[in-house]
Design an enzyme around this catalytic site. Structure first.
Site, PDB file in Angstrom:
ATOM      1  CG  ASP A 123       2.157  -2.061 -10.403  1.00 56.22           C
ATOM      2  OD1 ASP A 123       2.479  -2.555  -9.309  1.00 56.22           O
ATOM      3  OD2 ASP A 123       1.038  -1.559 -10.633  1.00 56.22           O
ATOM      4  CD  GLU A 132       6.342  -2.225  -9.298  1.00 54.75           C
ATOM      5  OE1 GLU A 132       5.432  -2.665  -8.573  1.00 54.75           O
ATOM      6  OE2 GLU A 132       6.468  -1.002  -9.555  1.00 54.75           O
TER       7      GLU A 132
END
Length: 173
Positions: free
Chosen positions: A69, A141
């Site tokens: 992320d 992610e």
């Protein structure tokens, strides 16, 4: 007419077939990403949902998701920043937010057939988890975090640009 009876499939055969299918899906994912992992365990971890780990043990992809992320946010911000020197910060932030939204991440995960490679627990798998936006967005992610650890900033940047270029273009319009 000759009738043949197939022998029952043993649990070991099923496990072996699943392992082979999983390996093929991981290999296809590496091809779609354009990155062959020097440490394949990073990819296996990135593809391991917590439901799989609850049933089989091992580490889930949650820590790699956390890293991915942050990596994705940086890489998209870096790319968007260089697109147009005249764009104000508020517009840059909107573009980045559009690119890293769960919906956009899931769409990108689907484009590389990420769901096929996921390791999910039986309940999550039977419940359609391979196509859930939340699972796919978290997994993409995690994969990007794994690429960053495996190949560094340059590899992660190359893959992020390849995967998210269209999303950046759509968001920048």
């Amino acid at each position: 007419m000759l009738l043949t009876m197939s022998s029952p499939v043993s649990a070991e055969d099923e496990i072996s077939a699943f392992a082979e299918e999983s390996e093929l899906a991981r290999s296809a994912l590496e091809g779609a990403l354009g990155h062959c992992f020097a440490d394949p365990d990073l990819l296996v971890t990135a593809l391991s949902h917590r439901s799989w780990c609850a049933e089989h043990g091992g580490s889930s992809n949650e820590r790699l998701e956390f890293l991915g992320d942050a990596v994705l946010g940086l890489l998209v911000a870096e790319h968007v920043y260089g697109l147009d020197p005249q764009r104000p910060e508020g517009e840059l932030a909107k573009i980045r937010a559009g690119v890293i939204s769960a919906c956009e991440l899931a769409k990108t995960a689907r484009s590389v057939s990420l769901g096929d490679a996921l390791r999910l627990g039986s309940g999550e798998s039977e419940g359609g988890g391979r196509d859930k936006d939340s699972i796919l967005s978290d997994a993409i992610e995690a994969v990007l975090g794994a690429v960053y650890l495996d190949g560094g900033h340059q590899a992660a940047s190359r893959i992020a640009r390849n995967l998210f270029e269209e999303a950046v273009t759509r968001a920048a319009i």
